[in-house]
Design a protein around this motif. Structure first.
Motif, PDB file in Angstrom:
ATOM      1  N   LEU A  63      39.570  35.760  82.653  1.00  9.29           N
ATOM      2  CA  LEU A  63      38.236  36.033  83.191  1.00  9.29           C
ATOM      3  C   LEU A  63      37.448  36.773  82.124  1.00  9.29           C
ATOM      4  CD1 LEU A  63      36.234  36.225  85.610  1.00  9.29           C
ATOM      5  CD2 LEU A  63      37.386  38.369  86.212  1.00  9.29           C
ATOM      6  N   ILE A  64      36.270  36.235  81.765  1.00  5.69           N
ATOM      7  CA  ILE A  64      35.488  36.864  80.700  1.00  5.69           C
ATOM      8  C   ILE A  64      34.182  37.477  81.193  1.00  5.69           C
ATOM      9  CG2 ILE A  64      36.507  35.567  78.800  1.00  5.69           C
ATOM     10  CD1 ILE A  64      34.020  33.714  78.909  1.00  5.69           C
ATOM     11  N   ALA A  93      37.799  41.501  79.144  1.00  6.89           N
ATOM     12  CA  ALA A  93      38.387  40.307  79.751  1.00  6.89           C
ATOM     13  C   ALA A  93      39.576  40.721  80.600  1.00  6.89           C
ATOM     14  CB  ALA A  93      38.828  39.326  78.668  1.00  6.89           C
ATOM     15  N   LEU A  94      39.987  39.815  81.471  1.00  6.01           N
ATOM     16  CA  LEU A  94      41.139  40.056  82.336  1.00  6.01           C
ATOM     17  C   LEU A  94      41.955  38.776  82.399  1.00  6.01           C
ATOM     18  CD1 LEU A  94      42.713  41.714  84.451  1.00  6.01           C
ATOM     19  CD2 LEU A  94      41.091  40.852  86.161  1.00  6.01           C
ATOM     20  N   THR A  95      43.196  38.826  81.913  1.00  2.00           N
ATOM     21  CA  THR A  95      44.058  37.647  81.917  1.00  2.00           C
ATOM     22  C   THR A  95      44.878  37.613  83.201  1.00  2.00           C
ATOM     23  OG1 THR A  95      44.171  37.580  79.519  1.00  2.00           O
ATOM     24  CG2 THR A  95      45.911  36.429  80.707  1.00  2.00           C
ATOM     25  N   MET A 123      25.450  37.770  99.315  1.00  3.80           N
ATOM     26  CA  MET A 123      25.299  37.572  97.867  1.00  3.80           C
ATOM     27  C   MET A 123      26.424  36.660  97.407  1.00  3.80           C
ATOM     28  SD  MET A 123      26.826  41.035  96.028  1.00  3.80           S
ATOM     29  CE  MET A 123      26.287  40.591  94.413  1.00  3.80           C
ATOM     30  N   SER A 124      26.201  35.952  96.322  1.00  3.26           N
ATOM     31  CA  SER A 124      27.275  35.148  95.746  1.00  3.26           C
ATOM     32  C   SER A 124      27.517  35.638  94.330  1.00  3.26           C
ATOM     33  CB  SER A 124      26.946  33.657  95.772  1.00  3.26           C
ATOM     34  OG  SER A 124      25.862  33.383  94.928  1.00  3.26           O
ATOM     35  N   ILE A 125      28.765  35.502  93.912  1.00  2.00           N
ATOM     36  CA  ILE A 125      29.196  35.945  92.587  1.00  2.00           C
ATOM     37  C   ILE A 125      29.904  34.774  91.921  1.00  2.00           C
ATOM     38  CG2 ILE A 125      30.735  37.520  91.326  1.00  2.00           C
ATOM     39  CD1 ILE A 125      30.367  39.481  93.690  1.00  2.00           C
ATOM     40  N   THR A 126      29.603  34.557  90.654  1.00  2.00           N
ATOM     41  CA  THR A 126      30.271  33.512  89.884  1.00  2.00           C
ATOM     42  C   THR A 126      31.121  34.166  88.806  1.00  2.00           C
ATOM     43  OG1 THR A 126      28.467  31.955  90.286  1.00  2.00           O
ATOM     44  CG2 THR A 126      29.954  31.447  88.464  1.00  2.00           C
ATOM     45  N   LEU A 127      32.401  33.809  88.803  1.00  2.00           N
ATOM     46  CA  LEU A 127      33.324  34.268  87.776  1.00  2.00           C
ATOM     47  C   LEU A 127      33.404  33.207  86.689  1.00  2.00           C
ATOM     48  CD1 LEU A 127      36.274  35.526  90.023  1.00  2.00           C
ATOM     49  CD2 LEU A 127      34.294  36.827  89.193  1.00  2.00           C
ATOM     50  N   HIS A 128      33.360  33.641  85.429  1.00  2.00           N
ATOM     51  CA  HIS A 128      33.414  32.731  84.277  1.00  2.00           C
ATOM     52  C   HIS A 128      34.709  32.988  83.512  1.00  2.00           C
ATOM     53  CE1 HIS A 128      29.154  31.647  84.728  1.00  2.00           C
ATOM     54  NE2 HIS A 128      29.026  32.894  85.136  1.00  2.00           N
ATOM     55  N   PHE A 129      35.398  31.903  83.160  1.00  2.00           N
ATOM     56  CA  PHE A 129      36.676  31.991  82.474  1.00  2.00           C
ATOM     57  C   PHE A 129      36.561  31.409  81.073  1.00  2.00           C
ATOM     58  CE2 PHE A 129      37.467  32.240  86.924  1.00  2.00           C
ATOM     59  CZ  PHE A 129      38.482  33.171  87.038  1.00  2.00           C
ATOM     60  N   GLU A 130      37.475  31.814  80.204  1.00  2.00           N
ATOM     61  CA  GLU A 130      37.518  31.347  78.824  1.00  2.00           C
ATOM     62  C   GLU A 130      37.590  29.825  78.730  1.00  2.00           C
ATOM     63  OE1 GLU A 130      39.473  34.339  75.589  1.00  2.00           O
ATOM     64  OE2 GLU A 130      40.803  32.956  76.590  1.00  2.00           O
ATOM     65  N   THR A 131      38.185  29.206  79.704  1.00  2.00           N
ATOM     66  CA  THR A 131      38.364  27.753  79.716  1.00  2.00           C
ATOM     67  C   THR A 131      37.094  27.015  80.147  1.00  2.00           C
ATOM     68  OG1 THR A 131      39.136  27.892  81.989  1.00  2.00           O
ATOM     69  CG2 THR A 131      40.815  27.885  80.247  1.00  2.00           C
ATOM     70  N   GLU A 132      35.999  27.743  80.350  1.00  2.00           N
ATOM     71  CA  GLU A 132      34.719  27.242  80.840  1.00  2.00           C
ATOM     72  C   GLU A 132      34.755  26.931  82.336  1.00  2.00           C
ATOM     73  OE1 GLU A 132      32.780  24.267  78.521  1.00  2.00           O
ATOM     74  OE2 GLU A 132      33.111  25.332  76.646  1.00  2.00           O
ATOM     75  N   GLU A 133      35.871  27.223  82.998  1.00  2.00           N
ATOM     76  CA  GLU A 133      35.916  27.077  84.443  1.00  2.00           C
ATOM     77  C   GLU A 133      35.094  28.191  85.077  1.00  2.00           C
ATOM     78  OE1 GLU A 133      40.176  25.593  85.801  1.00  2.00           O
ATOM     79  OE2 GLU A 133      40.266  27.029  84.141  1.00  2.00           O
TER      80      GLU A 133
END
Length: 147
Positions: A63-64, A93-95, A123-133
């Motif tokens: 998670l970035i 970041a959090l692996t 509210m909505s929250i979007t988490l972004h990951f290193e893999t672009e997911e």
């Protein structure tokens, strides 16, 4: 039968308030989010988000960042003890290891929400990951002292 399984997963994720958006060759079935709660800050203080994030893939995921249209900024934070004093610390970041979960909870990992601007009850929250997911979810909004 194998074509129905992804549809069933998407159906149950939509019931839980989580949706997954996939980019590039990302695996859209990599994550699940449970027990998401947002506690808005009192006055001008930042709010916090707690939840269980599960990496249900067989690859480590990192998670970035996190973002919301209802906040100016969201950071990944943890608590640590130094010289007998508990303090918060921002993480870059959090692996999340393959096939494991992390619990973002009080006095541990959490998302810190700065500048909460929404007046509505959602509210909505979007988490972004290193893999672009990406995964977007809607936490329950709970005031301090309510739960």
């Amino acid at each position: 039968m194998y074509r129905i399984l992804p549809l069933i997963l998407v159906f149950f994720l939509s019931l839980s308030g989580a949706t997954i958006v996939s980019k590039a060759n990302a695996d859209a079935n990599s994550f699940s989010i449970e027990d998401a709660v947002f506690r808005p800050g009192i006055s001008d203080r930042p709010g916090v988000v707690f939840f269980k994030l599960s990496n249900i893939s067989d690859k480590d995921k990192t998670l970035i960042s996190a973002q919301s249209t209802s906040a100016k900024k969201i950071e990944i934070h943890t608590h640590d003890m130094k010289n007998g004093v508990m303090r918060m610390r921002r993480l870059d970041a959090l692996t999340i290891d393959a096939n494991t979960s992390v619990h973002l909870k009080p006095h541990g990992l959490h998302l810190m929400v700065f500048g909460y601007t929404a007046s509505e009850d959602e509210m909505s929250i979007t988490l972004h990951f290193e893999t672009e997911e990406q995964i977007t979810f809607t936490p329950e909004i709970v005031s301090y002292g309510a739960k």
